[in-house]
Write an enzyme that holds these catalytic residues in place. Structure first.
Site, PDB file in Angstrom:
ATOM      1  N   ASP A 144       0.818  -1.208   0.000  1.00  0.00           N
ATOM      2  CA  ASP A 144       0.000   0.000   0.000  1.00  0.00           C
ATOM      3  C   ASP A 144       0.856   1.264   0.000  1.00  0.00           C
ATOM      4  OD1 ASP A 144      -2.198  -1.686   0.181  1.00  0.00           O
ATOM      5  OD2 ASP A 144      -2.356  -1.490   2.364  1.00  0.00           O
ATOM      6  N   LYS A 145       0.267   2.329  -0.499  1.00  0.00           N
ATOM      7  CA  LYS A 145       0.965   3.608  -0.572  1.00  0.00           C
ATOM      8  C   LYS A 145       1.569   4.011   0.760  1.00  0.00           C
ATOM      9  CE  LYS A 145      -1.381   7.482  -0.519  1.00  0.00           C
ATOM     10  NZ  LYS A 145      -2.231   8.640  -0.889  1.00  0.00           N
TER      11      LYS A 145
END
Length: 317
Positions: A144-145
């Site tokens: 995830d970012k």
């Protein structure tokens, strides 16, 4: 959350009640930058219950239906960019990169530049696998970012196929460090619960009966009374798996805006501006040597600072 080629629709859950709409959408649409989402407000592309909404700070209300009328897709051309990357290892087949929190792995609407892929293309040129196309050259898996840590990148299609097969067989070692809410009583445990789209909140994943098999093993590393430092080992690799599973057992990640408590005040006081999740260990059979290799990297500064704060709050013996 539902999508078609032009419309993204999100139903606001009770957990997001009172949160700014741009923050809600940013939490839901992790591949889109917040600045891009704010531009969509300015362009009158966002409606709430059919009413055009141009105020990004408007508070979300449970049950409201938010629709985003997406603009025409941007060019699929991905350009190399001189972005500093922390390369942990590189050979003729693989690159192991330590992704910083906040960096998107590959281009998406509103993030056509500044991604890990842009940096990899500058670093490696055309020496990246082509299996995942022009948007995701070399990308075998993703994190995830707002999760930091290690990613495998394939430099040729043969290496890509080898790593992808190992992922499918659940034989790759992936260990994460996380700070979660509350004291986990057991020293270790396993969450074996299928994950799919949350039927009550379509912008999240959840444990659901008809979901895909998902298994997470965890062990306690350190206790802080109201919080616990754990190591989580992925047996499978579903989207948001650790975040969903820890929330499912009532120990959501500190700083997780999507799966954690509705209020972010505690996280803010502790300095947790993102979910406290770090991919610290990755290991696999090398595509050429057939030997097992493993790489480790410590959590970044923001994670370490939160740990220091928690340790200082502990009563002295």
């Amino acid at each position: 959350m539902t999508k078609n080629n032009e419309i993204i629709e999100i139903e606001i859950s009770g957990e997001m009640e009172g949160t700014r709409l741009d923050l809600v959408l940013s939490a839901c649409l992790e591949d889109m930058s917040r600045s891009y989402i704010q531009k969509l407000f300015e362009q009158s592309r966002i409606t709430v219950n059919g009413r055009v909404c141009t105020k990004k700070k408007e508070k979300a209300a449970a049950g409201n239906i938010v629709r985003i009328n997406m603009p025409e897709p941007e060019s699929t051309e991905v350009l190399p960019e001189d972005i500093p990357l922390e390369i942990i290892h590189e050979d003729e087949d693989v690159i192991i990169v330590n992704k910083s929190a906040g960096m998107v792995v590959h281009p998406a609407p509103g993030n056509s530049s500044g991604t890990l892929v842009n940096g990899l293309m500058y670093h490696a040129g055309n020496r990246l696998s082509t299996i995942n196309g022009v948007i995701r050259p070399g990308i075998v898996h993703r994190i995830d970012k707002d999760t930091s840590g290690l990613l495998m990148v394939a430099k040729n299609d043969r290496a890509h196929r080898s790593l992808a097969e190992q992922l499918a067989e659940h034989s790759i070692t992936r260990r994460y460090t996380a700070i979660v809410y509350s004291n986990i009583k057991a020293e270790e445990g396993t969450v074996d619960a299928p994950i799919g789209r949350d039927p009550r909140n379509r912008m999240r994943n959840a444990v659901v009966p008809d979901g895909k098999s998902a298994v997470t093993h965890y062990s306690v590393l350190e206790r802080f009374g109201d919080f616990t430092l754990v190591e989580a080992r992925l047996e499978t690799g579903r989207t948001h798996q650790i975040r969903v599973h820890m929330s499912y057992i009532k120990h959501p990640l500190l700083g997780d805006a999507l799966y954690g408590p509705a209020s972010s005040k505690i996280a803010s006081k502790l300095g947790a501006g993102r979910q406290m999740l770090h991919a610290g260990v990755i290991g696999f059979i090398h595509p050429t040597t057939s030997e097992y290799v493993e790489f480790r990297v410590d959590p970044p500064e923001d994670f370490s600072k939160v740990l220091d704060t928690l340790r200082k709050k502990q009563p002295s013996e």
